[in-house]
Design a protein around this motif. Structure first.
Motif, PDB file in Angstrom:
ATOM      1  N   LEU A 115    -113.341   0.722 -53.450  1.00  0.00           N
ATOM      2  CA  LEU A 115    -112.174   0.349 -54.246  1.00  0.00           C
ATOM      3  C   LEU A 115    -112.364   0.735 -55.695  1.00  0.00           C
ATOM      4  CD1 LEU A 115    -111.258  -3.229 -52.944  1.00  0.00           C
ATOM      5  CD2 LEU A 115    -110.380  -1.012 -52.191  1.00  0.00           C
ATOM      6  N   PHE A 116    -111.268   1.189 -56.313  1.00  0.00           N
ATOM      7  CA  PHE A 116    -111.227   1.446 -57.753  1.00  0.00           C
ATOM      8  C   PHE A 116    -110.503   0.330 -58.495  1.00  0.00           C
ATOM      9  CE2 PHE A 116    -111.130   5.985 -56.208  1.00  0.00           C
ATOM     10  CZ  PHE A 116    -112.438   6.249 -56.539  1.00  0.00           C
ATOM     11  N   ARG A 117    -109.557  -0.293 -57.787  1.00  0.00           N
ATOM     12  CA  ARG A 117    -108.735  -1.330 -58.426  1.00  0.00           C
ATOM     13  C   ARG A 117    -108.371  -2.353 -57.379  1.00  0.00           C
ATOM     14  NH1 ARG A 117    -103.088  -2.572 -59.057  1.00  0.00           N
ATOM     15  NH2 ARG A 117    -102.648  -0.998 -57.481  1.00  0.00           N
ATOM     16  N   GLU A 118    -108.401  -3.616 -57.795  1.00  0.00           N
ATOM     17  CA  GLU A 118    -107.935  -4.724 -56.972  1.00  0.00           C
ATOM     18  C   GLU A 118    -107.178  -5.657 -57.915  1.00  0.00           C
ATOM     19  OE1 GLU A 118    -109.772  -7.376 -53.398  1.00  0.00           O
ATOM     20  OE2 GLU A 118    -111.110  -6.835 -55.025  1.00  0.00           O
ATOM     21  N   GLU A 119    -105.892  -5.801 -57.671  1.00  0.00           N
ATOM     22  CA  GLU A 119    -105.036  -6.563 -58.580  1.00  0.00           C
ATOM     23  C   GLU A 119    -104.286  -7.636 -57.793  1.00  0.00           C
ATOM     24  OE1 GLU A 119    -102.491  -4.745 -61.868  1.00  0.00           O
ATOM     25  OE2 GLU A 119    -101.098  -4.964 -60.189  1.00  0.00           O
ATOM     26  N   THR A 120    -104.323  -8.859 -58.305  1.00  0.00           N
ATOM     27  CA  THR A 120    -103.661  -9.973 -57.638  1.00  0.00           C
ATOM     28  C   THR A 120    -102.572 -10.529 -58.539  1.00  0.00           C
ATOM     29  OG1 THR A 120    -105.745 -10.531 -56.564  1.00  0.00           O
ATOM     30  CG2 THR A 120    -104.003 -12.197 -56.502  1.00  0.00           C
ATOM     31  N   LYS A 121    -101.390 -10.681 -57.962  1.00  0.00           N
ATOM     32  CA  LYS A 121    -100.271 -11.330 -58.654  1.00  0.00           C
ATOM     33  C   LYS A 121    -100.037 -12.660 -57.947  1.00  0.00           C
ATOM     34  CE  LYS A 121     -95.491 -10.673 -60.030  1.00  0.00           C
ATOM     35  NZ  LYS A 121     -94.329  -9.764 -59.984  1.00  0.00           N
ATOM     36  N   TYR A 122    -100.253 -13.748 -58.686  1.00  0.00           N
ATOM     37  CA  TYR A 122    -100.110 -15.091 -58.132  1.00  0.00           C
ATOM     38  C   TYR A 122     -98.674 -15.564 -58.316  1.00  0.00           C
ATOM     39  CZ  TYR A 122    -105.133 -14.727 -58.520  1.00  0.00           C
ATOM     40  OH  TYR A 122    -106.424 -14.298 -58.421  1.00  0.00           O
ATOM     41  N   LEU A 123     -98.076 -16.047 -57.238  1.00  0.00           N
ATOM     42  CA  LEU A 123     -96.682 -16.477 -57.278  1.00  0.00           C
ATOM     43  C   LEU A 123     -96.530 -17.991 -57.096  1.00  0.00           C
ATOM     44  CD1 LEU A 123     -95.331 -13.571 -55.046  1.00  0.00           C
ATOM     45  CD2 LEU A 123     -95.303 -13.703 -57.553  1.00  0.00           C
ATOM     46  N   ARG A 124     -97.305 -18.573 -56.167  1.00  0.00           N
ATOM     47  CA  ARG A 124     -97.257 -20.006 -55.886  1.00  0.00           C
ATOM     48  C   ARG A 124     -98.652 -20.492 -55.525  1.00  0.00           C
ATOM     49  NH1 ARG A 124     -92.889 -19.179 -57.591  1.00  0.00           N
ATOM     50  NH2 ARG A 124     -90.868 -19.870 -56.852  1.00  0.00           N
ATOM     51  N   GLU A 125     -98.891 -21.774 -55.735  1.00  0.00           N
ATOM     52  CA  GLU A 125    -100.178 -22.365 -55.388  1.00  0.00           C
ATOM     53  C   GLU A 125    -100.373 -22.423 -53.872  1.00  0.00           C
ATOM     54  OE1 GLU A 125    -101.734 -25.581 -58.531  1.00  0.00           O
ATOM     55  OE2 GLU A 125    -100.012 -26.241 -57.342  1.00  0.00           O
ATOM     56  N   VAL A 126    -101.631 -22.296 -53.478  1.00  0.00           N
ATOM     57  CA  VAL A 126    -102.026 -22.530 -52.095  1.00  0.00           C
ATOM     58  C   VAL A 126    -103.083 -23.617 -52.124  1.00  0.00           C
ATOM     59  CG1 VAL A 126    -103.190 -21.574 -50.065  1.00  0.00           C
ATOM     60  CG2 VAL A 126    -101.563 -20.167 -51.349  1.00  0.00           C
ATOM     61  N   GLY A 127    -102.869 -24.658 -51.345  1.00  0.00           N
ATOM     62  CA  GLY A 127    -103.846 -25.743 -51.217  1.00  0.00           C
ATOM     63  C   GLY A 127    -104.350 -25.797 -49.791  1.00  0.00           C
ATOM     64  N   MET A 128    -104.868 -26.952 -49.404  1.00  0.00           N
ATOM     65  CA  MET A 128    -105.391 -27.102 -48.045  1.00  0.00           C
ATOM     66  C   MET A 128    -104.344 -27.619 -47.065  1.00  0.00           C
ATOM     67  SD  MET A 128    -109.341 -28.191 -47.988  1.00  0.00           S
ATOM     68  CE  MET A 128    -109.197 -28.294 -46.225  1.00  0.00           C
ATOM     69  N   GLU A 129    -103.088 -27.669 -47.480  1.00  0.00           N
ATOM     70  CA  GLU A 129    -102.064 -28.258 -46.623  1.00  0.00           C
ATOM     71  C   GLU A 129    -101.613 -27.370 -45.477  1.00  0.00           C
ATOM     72  OE1 GLU A 129    -100.550 -26.415 -50.268  1.00  0.00           O
ATOM     73  OE2 GLU A 129    -101.663 -28.269 -50.076  1.00  0.00           O
ATOM     74  N   GLY A 130    -102.214 -26.228 -45.293  1.00  0.00           N
ATOM     75  CA  GLY A 130    -101.800 -25.384 -44.181  1.00  0.00           C
ATOM     76  C   GLY A 130    -102.532 -24.067 -44.154  1.00  0.00           C
ATOM     77  N   ASP A 131    -102.039 -23.192 -43.319  1.00  0.00           N
ATOM     78  CA  ASP A 131    -102.604 -21.865 -43.158  1.00  0.00           C
ATOM     79  C   ASP A 131    -101.946 -20.894 -44.136  1.00  0.00           C
ATOM     80  OD1 ASP A 131    -103.972 -22.900 -40.949  1.00  0.00           O
ATOM     81  OD2 ASP A 131    -102.433 -22.234 -39.542  1.00  0.00           O
ATOM     82  N   ILE A 132    -102.554 -19.714 -44.242  1.00  0.00           N
ATOM     83  CA  ILE A 132    -101.920 -18.600 -44.945  1.00  0.00           C
ATOM     84  C   ILE A 132    -101.796 -17.443 -43.967  1.00  0.00           C
ATOM     85  CG2 ILE A 132    -102.609 -19.212 -47.299  1.00  0.00           C
ATOM     86  CD1 ILE A 132    -104.900 -17.130 -47.014  1.00  0.00           C
ATOM     87  N   THR A 133    -100.734 -16.687 -44.105  1.00  0.00           N
ATOM     88  CA  THR A 133    -100.536 -15.486 -43.311  1.00  0.00           C
ATOM     89  C   THR A 133    -100.498 -14.307 -44.270  1.00  0.00           C
ATOM     90  OG1 THR A 133     -99.318 -16.691 -41.613  1.00  0.00           O
ATOM     91  CG2 THR A 133     -99.023 -14.294 -41.679  1.00  0.00           C
ATOM     92  N   ILE A 134    -101.258 -13.278 -43.950  1.00  0.00           N
ATOM     93  CA  ILE A 134    -101.360 -12.103 -44.816  1.00  0.00           C
ATOM     94  C   ILE A 134    -100.972 -10.876 -44.008  1.00  0.00           C
ATOM     95  CG2 ILE A 134    -102.859 -10.740 -46.326  1.00  0.00           C
ATOM     96  CD1 ILE A 134    -104.740 -13.162 -46.444  1.00  0.00           C
ATOM     97  N   ASN A 135    -100.118 -10.043 -44.600  1.00  0.00           N
ATOM     98  CA  ASN A 135     -99.825  -8.755 -43.972  1.00  0.00           C
ATOM     99  C   ASN A 135    -100.410  -7.651 -44.844  1.00  0.00           C
ATOM    100  OD1 ASN A 135     -97.854  -7.766 -45.929  1.00  0.00           O
ATOM    101  ND2 ASN A 135     -96.426  -9.228 -45.040  1.00  0.00           N
ATOM    102  N   CYS A 136    -100.547  -6.493 -44.251  1.00  0.00           N
ATOM    103  CA  CYS A 136    -101.171  -5.363 -44.945  1.00  0.00           C
ATOM    104  C   CYS A 136    -100.376  -4.106 -44.628  1.00  0.00           C
ATOM    105  CB  CYS A 136    -102.608  -5.220 -44.455  1.00  0.00           C
ATOM    106  SG  CYS A 136    -103.562  -3.939 -45.278  1.00  0.00           S
TER     107      CYS A 136
END
Length: 150
Positions: free
Chosen positions: A57-78
């Protein structure tokens, strides 16, 4: 491959002192997902080792939109955002959604291929180029021209 996504359980170890997912956890899950999409396309870590090539990798950039806590799962697409015609450079986008369906983050990465013996950038073999062409692409996917050294 039409769509690639996975669901992960948020773990206690993923949280920071503010009780939301720590910034590096987002990147860890996305890296795990990229290894999975490569494997599904026929490029397992052992196969890439046989080919003498690995992704960097040359660049890894994250844009945060909303908080994630332990109240559930996360689903990620690529999805593949762009790549050069020769496959030498590429970009992926990852969209992260909370279990309530709200988008929590977007992670974008830019990468290339490393010759594992010479430790230098290299062109991928046709097998890798063909595998990338089977991956799900973003709606605005761009096939970029190959740069000529000169």
């Amino acid at each position: 491959m039409e769509k690639y996504e996975k669901t992960f359980e948020v773990k206690w170890a993923d949280l920071d002192p503010n009780r939301h997912m720590r910034h590096t956890a987002y990147n860890d899950y996305c890296a795990h997902l990229r290894v999975g999409i490569l494997k599904e396309a026929g490029l397992s870590l052992s196969r890439m080792e046989e080919l003498g090539i690995g992704p960097i990798l040359f660049r890894e950039e994250t844009k945060y939109l909303r908080e994630v806590g332990m109240e559930g799962d996360i689903t990620i697409n690529c999805t593949l955002l762009s790549m050069r015609q020769d496959g030498s450079r590429w970009s992926f986008s990852h969209e992260i959604f909370r279990s309530d369906g709200i988008q929590a983050a977007i992670v974008a990465v830019d990468g290339a291929w490393l010759d594992l013996q010479k430790r230098k950038l290299t062109l991928p073999p046709k097998e890798i180029l063909d595998a990338f062409l089977t991956m799900p692409k973003s709606a605005d996917f761009k096939l970029m021209p190959t740069k000529v050294k000169g």
